[in-house]
Structure formats: C-alpha cells, structure tokens
Enzyme design. Sequence first.
Site, PDB file in Angstrom:
ATOM      1  N   GLY A   6       1.265   5.345   1.169  1.00 35.58           N
ATOM      2  CA  GLY A   6       0.393   4.968   0.192  1.00 35.58           C
ATOM      3  C   GLY A   6       0.031   3.480  -0.005  1.00 35.58           C
ATOM      4  CG  LEU A   7      -2.430   0.126   1.096  1.00 38.11           C
ATOM      5  CD1 LEU A   7      -1.151  -0.705   2.621  1.00 38.11           C
ATOM      6  CD2 LEU A   7      -3.776   0.257   2.375  1.00 38.11           C
ATOM      7  CB  SER A   8      -0.941  -0.566  -4.303  1.00 34.88           C
ATOM      8  OG  SER A   8       0.394  -1.561  -4.605  1.00 34.88           O
ATOM      9  N   GLY A   9      -2.423  -2.097  -2.110  1.00 40.19           N
ATOM     10  CA  GLY A   9      -2.497  -3.713  -2.490  1.00 40.19           C
ATOM     11  C   GLY A   9      -1.356  -5.201  -2.599  1.00 40.19           C
ATOM     12  CB  VAL A  11       4.299  -7.933  -1.360  1.00 42.33           C
ATOM     13  CG1 VAL A  11       4.942  -7.680  -2.726  1.00 42.33           C
ATOM     14  CG2 VAL A  11       4.026  -8.162   0.084  1.00 42.33           C
ATOM     15  CG  ASP A  12       6.733  -4.013  -3.119  1.00 44.10           C
ATOM     16  OD1 ASP A  12       7.949  -5.527  -2.148  1.00 44.10           O
ATOM     17  OD2 ASP A  12       7.319  -3.976  -4.210  1.00 44.10           O
ATOM     18  CG  MET A  32      -3.636   8.395  -6.079  1.00 51.55           C
ATOM     19  SD  MET A  32      -2.317   9.294  -7.229  1.00 51.55           S
ATOM     20  CE  MET A  32      -1.079   7.772  -7.549  1.00 51.55           C
ATOM     21  CB  CYS A 105       3.024   8.899 -12.254  1.00 49.25           C
ATOM     22  SG  CYS A 105       0.938   8.677 -10.502  1.00 49.25           S
ATOM     23  N   GLY A 130       5.994   1.876  -0.411  1.00 54.66           N
ATOM     24  CA  GLY A 130       6.809   0.640  -1.087  1.00 54.66           C
ATOM     25  C   GLY A 130       8.164   0.611  -1.590  1.00 54.66           C
ATOM     26  CB  CYS A 203      -5.503  -0.334 -22.780  1.00 54.66           C
ATOM     27  SG  CYS A 203      -5.189  -0.657 -24.744  1.00 54.66           S
TER      28      CYS A 203
END
Length: 356
Positions: A6-9, A11-12, A32, A105, A130, A203
């Site tokens: 699961g990649l978010s960009g 560091v973890d 996602m 989530c 991560g 927001c």
Amino acid sequence: MKIAVGLSGGVDSTMAAYLLKKQGHSVVGVTMSLWDGTIPLEYHGQSGCFGPGEARELEKTAEVAKRLGIDYEVIPLAEQYKRNVLDYFREEYRAGRTPNPCVKCNQKMKFGFLIDCAHKLLDFDTFATGHYAQVSDNGRLLRKAVDSTKDQTYFLSRLKREQLSRVIFPLGNLTKKEVKTLAAESGFEDIAAQHESQDFIECEDYAVLFDKDDIKPGDIVDLNGKVLGHHNGIIYYTIGQRKGLGIGGLKEPLFVVKIDPHKNQVILGTKADLYSKSLKAHDVNRLLLDDHVNEGRAMAKIRHGKTLAPATFKIEGDNLYVTFDEPQMSVTPGQIVVLYQDDAVLASGIIDDHFT
C-alpha cells in the site's frame, strides 16, 4: 514472495517497499483513489486522505514507485469509500457520537476493498503497509511496534484475524528515526524530510460532508438542564471539548460531557464530570483473546495517544464491559477501546456509553 505494498508516497510506505525489494521479493505498489468530485471541496493546498488534491498526490506516488523500480497500480474505490467511511462518519455524528474514520478506513478500505480489488488485477502472495505494528500467528497476534511513540495497533485493532493473516508490516521492528535514516541513506532524502501530518479530508470544517438537515441549532445546557447558550449543530462537538463553546463568565471551566441527539443538546459539566469509572462497548473483535475467555484483567486504551490504564473486563454476548482501576477522562462514545496484554492486542470494541 510477490508482495503488494500500500503505497502513499510517504516515507513509511516507501521504505516498506524498499526493504521488501531489497530482501529479494517481487514488489508492486497499489494506491486507493477515493476522490470523485461529488462533494464540493476546493483545493487549498491542505494535505488530506480525501479531496481534490488527490491527483497531485497520485502523481507523486507514481514517481516514488518509479524511483523504487516497481510497478504501480491505482485502484478506484471512491464509491466504496463513500458507503463505508463517509456514510459511517455522518451517521456517527448525527447520533451524537465521535467517529474514528482512520480505524474504519483500515478495517473496510485498506485491508478490505483495496486488497480484494488488487487481487483481481494483480498476482501477489501477501499485502504490506508502512504501519508501525507487528503481526504473527496467522493474524491472531497483533503486537505493538518497537517504536512505542509511533505504534499504530490502536488503529489496526478492528481488523479481523483473517485480514491480519494476509498482511505484513516491514517497519514494525524499526524506530521512526531508523526509517528516516534508511531513507536518507537510500537516496530518498527528500521524502524523509517532507511534512507527514495528514488530515481526514482536505478541509478544516467537516460540515461540508453533511446535508443541511443534519446541522440544526439547539441548546447548550448544564447537567441539570439549565440553558447556558446555543449551538449551531451537534456535529461540531465531542466529549471533553472546552474551546469554542461560547460560554463565559463562569466560576470554573466547563467541558462537553454528553451529547443528546434526541433533544439536540450539548451538555456541559466540570472537569470532574468528565471522569468515568467504567464503559460499555459493542462489536467485540477478539484477536489474542480466546473465544472461551470472557473476563479478566488487561491494560485498556480509550483513544489513540491515551496512556494505557489497568482495568477489569467482562464480555457478555456482543457487549464488552470495562471497569478501570482509576476513573478515566473523556471516555467517548463512538471511539474504540482496545485491551492489551503486555504488548499484544487482546480485543477491541466500539464504545457505547460510560458510567461514573
């Protein structure tokens, strides 16, 4: 193994993928996509899991995957997110409870739909993220991370054993400092240095997620029912809140101690009124706790960041009752109570009510 990360960009997740690839595994990144533009949010540069800035974040994540030398897939899950996270978020606030969208989530999206939908597109053996946690014993043993300051087992405590049995957490035995050092030494200095805090949505005002009929003015009262002021909607309040009440000139500070959705009232009391000796929760999720064990001693956590508190627990049907050795402050309906034995998660439940 073939591992989907699961990649978010951030560091973890970047270092989780880096470590797995370095160990010789075949790694693919998956992310996602949750934003479909159906909610009127404008992009103002604020970071968040849900909002119009997603396109920019996906581009950054794709670039990270390229730097890692791994394939990358974006999984569209906007409809599932609206049904399982946003609808839940609204329902909880309308009911006078305080939701935890990150827990939901994880339970429904990251370790549910994301894995299931990724399997339809990709061939992989297991899923990795991560998160700072450790898992073993076929998902039965969820243990705290080595770095106690970054431990995320509270947010993972609602995952079922079956979900945990198909995931790994490569960072569970590392500290955050070690992860950032690894990133810097591996050519990802820019990612190690970037700001990491991320909000639920892009927001500061959650009201944009609600219909106008959900936000009704009402009375702010004390424990005896005396009207002290007025509010613009119960969705703006949570147990323990002190700021933004618009109540002044009193002998001692007042806090939100209860929210009554039926009367549309926010109820205030003193700090002493915030303390509870026990709580009731539902939807018990057993992990290390055997099915035949329905009572005992444990360390309990009632909110992420809260200190663990010694307590006695009892399970009757689907209800979990927790009695603390010492009264606890701001036990909040809608939040999660997690029971620990040493560094392992025994079980968790969703808080319904609290008692003095």
